[in-house]
Enzyme design. Structure first.
Site, PDB file in Angstrom:
ATOM      1  N   HIS A  66     -45.074 151.266  46.586  1.00  0.00           N
ATOM      2  CA  HIS A  66     -45.043 152.255  45.512  1.00  0.00           C
ATOM      3  C   HIS A  66     -45.492 153.607  46.055  1.00  0.00           C
ATOM      4  CE1 HIS A  66     -45.351 148.352  43.517  1.00  0.00           C
ATOM      5  NE2 HIS A  66     -44.747 148.916  42.491  1.00  0.00           N
TER       6      HIS A  66
ATOM      7  N   LYS B  14     -39.333 145.349  47.449  1.00  0.00           N
ATOM      8  CA  LYS B  14     -39.338 146.234  46.281  1.00  0.00           C
ATOM      9  C   LYS B  14     -39.856 147.613  46.680  1.00  0.00           C
ATOM     10  CE  LYS B  14     -41.634 147.186  41.894  1.00  0.00           C
ATOM     11  NZ  LYS B  14     -42.774 146.850  41.006  1.00  0.00           N
TER      12      LYS B  14
END
Length: 239
Positions: free
Chosen positions: A123, A149
């Site tokens: 992230h 991700k």
């Protein structure tokens, strides 16, 4: 679990699962935001499989310390848990605390023994790197987990384009990835990225409980993704 696109309904309250069934393929259970998360897991009798996340505070969550790995280790023993999220920085040993790496890799091995998929996550709450850097991150994350991700912050349309380009390139190279841009400038990537190969989307069961900037309500994201993908439509490889 992630051979096809999975729409995960994010929640810290598993009693919301029935409300997610109409639109979601799975539930992302945010253990770091939940009250008594292991008790909730023990009592869970829902229909949707679970992706458990116990996000570290150093990556935007609310879990502090290495104890979060103990909770995740307990969670993957639950038969409803199909996937676990682990931060890439811990898996690859780039976090300043070396104990993060040993705990993260031990959790990954335990997950694989239990038949639980690992989502290796990154992230970036400040920016979106250039496409080549995004592809490198996705490649590394996908090699460390079953799915890589990557969520970055878009401040301009070019950031969204960079993420979509990287998603397409990483997917074409054979990597399973989940991608999205946070923030209004990249909000549409949450609906569009699956067209380019992204395998996971996230949306709150209740729009008031969004866990990241720019998330669509669950029913809205389901409709947008399905409409844009046109069933199983794929982007051609040509220019």
């Amino acid at each position: 679990m992630f051979e096809e696109f999975v729409l995960a309904a994010s929640t810290a309250d598993l009693s919301e699962e029935p409300a997610a069934r109409e639109h979601a393929d799975a539930v992302e259970f945010r253990m770091d935001l939940a009250d008594a998360p292991l008790d909730q897991l023990a009592a869970y009798d829902g229909d949707l499989p679970l992706l458990v996340t116990n996000r570290a505070s150093w990556e935007g969550g609310e879990a502090d310390g290495l104890g979060r790995y103990d909770a995740l280790s307990d969670a993957i023993g639950n038969g409803a848990v199909a996937a676990v999220d682990v931060e890439l920085a811990a898996l690859r040993g780039t976090h300043p605390d070396p104990a993060e790496a040993s705990h993260a890799t031990a959790l990954r091995e335990a997950a694989r023994e239990a038949g639980v998929d690992v989502v290796a996550s990154v992230h970036d709450f400040e920016s979106t790197p250039e496409p080549a850097a995004l592809v490198d991150l996705l490649t590394e994350a996908a090699s460390e987990g079953d799915v890589g991700k990557l969520a970055t912050t878009a401040t301009a349309p070019r950031d969204a384009l960079a993420m979509l380009e990287a998603t397409h390139e990483a997917t074409a190279a054979g990597h399973r990835v989940a991608t999205m841009c946070m923030g209004e400038a990249g909000r549409h990537t949450r609906a569009v990225a699956p067209v380019y190969g992204s395998k996971i989307g996230y949306a709150p069961v209740d729009a008031a409980d969004a866990t990241a900037p720019g998330q669509y309500p669950l029913a809205t994201l389901r409709r947008l993704v399905d409409d844009l993908r046109g069933g199983d439509a794929e982007i051609p490889d040509g220019d």
